[in-house]
Scaffold this active site. Structure first.
Site, short mmCIF file in Angstrom:
data_model
loop_
_atom_site.label_atom_id
_atom_site.label_comp_id
_atom_site.label_asym_id
_atom_site.label_seq_id
_atom_site.Cartn_x
_atom_site.Cartn_y
_atom_site.Cartn_z
CB CYS A 12 -0.88 0.00 1.24
SG CYS A 12 0.09 0.03 2.76
CD GLU A 125 -3.94 1.23 12.77
OE1 GLU A 125 -3.43 0.52 11.85
OE2 GLU A 125 -5.09 1.67 12.70
CB THR A 159 -6.22 1.42 9.27
OG1 THR A 159 -4.97 0.81 9.65
CG2 THR A 159 -6.28 2.81 9.84
CB SER A 217 1.12 -9.33 7.68
OG SER A 217 0.13 -8.62 6.98
CB SER A 261 4.04 -5.06 4.75
OG SER A 261 3.65 -6.29 5.30
S1 SF4 Z 1 -2.60 -0.69 5.40
FE1 SF4 Z 1 -1.91 0.77 7.00
S2 SF4 Z 1 -0.10 1.77 6.10
FE2 SF4 Z 1 -1.24 0.80 4.41
S3 SF4 Z 1 -2.59 2.43 3.61
FE3 SF4 Z 1 -3.77 1.23 5.11
S4 SF4 Z 1 -3.48 2.36 7.01
FE4 SF4 Z 1 -1.89 3.06 5.64
#
Ligand code: SF4
Length: 286
Positions: A12, A125, A159, A217, A261
């Protein structure tokens, strides 16, 4: 065997931008990465080779280096103040979408609401989100939702929470707290939603699914769970070296997706391995 890639997958912008910032650091030995930058062992090994220091996940104590890098997962204001009070210079790579989640939680608290955070309490987070809140509640499943005494509740999500899970939990919060005014702010990030939607479109077209990403992850695990919930043979690998031909016996079409990631190079290596298998004799391979 045919290989179908999800339309949206892999790294991302939040992780990519953090890695770009890290790539520009001239003296890695002067920098401590405050927690795990990404849940990707390959990237972490590269950072170690460059000489970065790494604080443990718990992020206790004060790093010995003059510069502390705040990862894309973000930290609380309290933690920022603790580090700057100790004389540390902060190199901040907090993802803008994590910043939005922090702002949403503060907005709800400012309205006099007790804030409920949907996510795992041990997720880095989530720890950053709750540290600035008075009496926050963290729930990871519907079963953890209780009737709470407050008349005003506010809800945000970590998120990378699956949208369907967040919807179910919010519905349960409303059902268990009919006396309360419940306001939810959707803080699930766009790239996470896009990857889940792209996978949903892929699932009906494939016999098996390969998910590439770190075993630690969160969002990669969610992709794996989606494949398993669809009844598909689902393989979670961190790199192409873990793949085995025997896994694909009987598969005609394999789908490919990756966590946020995962390096593009790692995805390409897996895709290339699967592509080579396409023309190889599969049955009976070891
Ligand atoms: S996964 Fe985490 S780092 Fe990637 S865009 Fe979404 S909030 Fe941002």
């Amino acid at each position: 065997m045919q290989v179908l890639r999800a339309d949206e997958m892999g790294m991302c912008f939040g992780v990519r931008d953090a890695l770009t910032t890290i790539g520009r650091v001239a003296d890695p030995t002067a920098v401590t990465i405050h927690g795990e930058l990404v849940h990707n062992p390959e990237v972490l090994a590269m950072l170690d080779r460059r000489g970065f220091h790494r604080a443990d996940e718990a992020r206790r104590g004060v790093p010995g280096t003059p510069v502390v890098l705040v990862t894309a997962h973000g930290v609380s204001d309290r933690e920022r103040e603790r580090l700057t009070a100790a004389g540390k210079q902060l190199l901040d790579t907090t993802c803008p979408l994590v910043q939005k989640a922090h702002a949403a939680a503060k907005e709800l608290a400012a309205e006099g609401r007790r804030v409920v955070v949907i996510g795992r309490a041990d997720h880095v987070e989530v720890r950053g989100l709750v540290e600035d809140l008075a009496a926050p509640i963290v729930v990871a499943s519907e079963a953890e939702v209780l009737p709470w005494p407050e008349r005003r509740l506010g809800v945000v999500s970590q998120t990378t929470t699956p949208v369907a899970l967040a919807r179910r939990i919010v519905a349960r919060i409303r059902a268990e707290n009919p006396h309360a005014d419940v306001r939810e702010i959707d803080t699930i990030c766009g790239p996470t939603k896009a990857r889940i939607e792209a996978l949903a479109a892929l699932l009906p077209r494939i016999d098996a699914l390969v998910v590439v990403g770190g075993h630690g992850s969160n969002n990669t695990r969610q992709l794996v769970q989606r494949g398993e919930a669809a009844g598909l043979r689902t393989l979670h690998v961190e790199h192409a070296g873990e793949l085995q031909p025997a896994w694909f016996v009987g598969c005609r079409v394999v789908g490919l997706t990756a966590g946020t990631s995962t390096l593009p190079r790692t995805i390409d290596e897996v895709a290339s391995w699967l592509g080579r298998l396409e023309s190889a004799p599969v049955r009976g391979s070891a």
